[in-house]
Structures are given as C-alpha cells and as structure tokens.
Scaffold this motif. Structure first.
Motif, short mmCIF file in Angstrom:
data_model
loop_
_atom_site.label_atom_id
_atom_site.label_comp_id
_atom_site.label_asym_id
_atom_site.label_seq_id
_atom_site.Cartn_x
_atom_site.Cartn_y
_atom_site.Cartn_z
N THR A 1 6.93 5.48 7.17
CA THR A 1 8.34 5.50 7.53
C THR A 1 9.15 5.94 6.32
O THR A 1 8.97 5.42 5.21
CB THR A 1 8.82 4.10 7.97
N GLU B 1 9.64 8.82 10.99
CA GLU B 1 8.34 8.18 10.86
C GLU B 1 7.27 9.09 11.43
O GLU B 1 7.57 9.99 12.22
CB GLU B 1 8.31 6.82 11.54
N THR C 1 13.05 5.46 0.50
CA THR C 1 11.75 4.81 0.43
C THR C 1 10.78 5.47 1.40
O THR C 1 11.18 5.98 2.45
CB THR C 1 11.81 3.31 0.77
N THR D 1 7.45 3.98 3.28
CA THR D 1 6.64 2.79 3.51
C THR D 1 5.35 3.21 4.20
O THR D 1 5.38 3.75 5.30
CB THR D 1 7.40 1.76 4.38
N TYR E 1 -2.77 -5.34 0.03
CA TYR E 1 -1.44 -4.81 0.28
C TYR E 1 -1.24 -4.47 1.76
O TYR E 1 -1.83 -3.52 2.26
CB TYR E 1 -1.19 -3.54 -0.54
N ALA F 1 1.44 -3.25 2.93
CA ALA F 1 2.24 -2.01 2.89
C ALA F 1 2.38 -1.57 1.44
O ALA F 1 2.38 -2.39 0.53
CB ALA F 1 3.62 -2.23 3.50
N ILE G 1 5.15 0.47 -0.66
CA ILE G 1 6.51 1.00 -0.55
C ILE G 1 6.84 1.74 -1.84
O ILE G 1 6.80 1.16 -2.93
CB ILE G 1 7.53 -0.12 -0.30
N THR H 1 9.69 3.83 -3.77
CA THR H 1 11.13 4.07 -3.84
C THR H 1 11.37 5.21 -4.81
O THR H 1 10.83 5.22 -5.92
CB THR H 1 11.87 2.80 -4.30
#
Length: 110
Positions: free
Chosen positions: A23, A38, A60, A62, A78, A80, A82, A84
C-alpha cells in the motif's frame, strides 16, 4: 510509467517475492495517513504504484510481509515492513525491499 516502482526480493530463498501486498500512502503534516494506491508484486517481485506524479512530501510504502510469509508457512518477526520516504521533484522513484523472515532493508534505487 508510474512515478514510483518497487521490487521485493526474498533473501531467504534468493528469489523474487511474488504476491506481496503493498500500500502506498501520503502522510500529511498533521500525521494523517491517506492511502493512494495498492497492489501485489508480480512473478518477478515488481510493482508500479500510484499516479504518474506523486505530490511532494512524505509517503509510506507498507509491505504485507506477515501475510506473505504466512502463505508460505514461514514464521516471521515482522507482520509489516513500513518504509517512509520523501518525494521532492519529478524524478522516478524506485524503492526496493530486501526481505527475510527476521530482517529487511531498503534503499533508494534508480
């Protein structure tokens, strides 16, 4: 071509990570996160996301790493990953992810 592309490599298998949900979102100065696009990585672990031009500012990506590993019956730390990053200007952005069940890394690609 999309302004942003990504490539996910499963370092544990040495192969592209097929079927990773990703995403893309914009992060406002207030901290509010708004999804933009997405998708899912293809058989080569690649995905182009978003419009032709992303708005300057913080965004971001994800990566749904938990679902990816669960589908393969592999334990992971983990759920996810992410990433940034800041968009500034019109240049193409490539944000690859090197993934394993207990670690990940990224960099600004070309």
């Amino acid at each position: 071509m999309s302004h942003l592309t990504t490539h996910v490599l499963d370092a544990a298998t040495g192969r592209p990570a097929t079927g990773v949900g990703i995403t893309l979102a914009r992060v406002a100065d207030s901290g509010e996160v708004t999804p933009i696009a997405e998708g899912v990585t293809d058989t080569d672990g690649r995905l182009a996301l978003g419009p032709d031009r992303l708005e300057d500012g913080v965004h971001t990506l994800t990566f749904a790493t938990g679902a990816y590993f669960a589908a393969r019956e592999v334990e992971t730390f983990y759920p996810a990953a992410i990433v940034t990053f800041t968009v500034a200007g019109d240049g193409h952005l490539h944000v690859p992810l090197l993934l394993s069940p207990f670690a990940y890394s990224t960099y600004r690609g070309s």
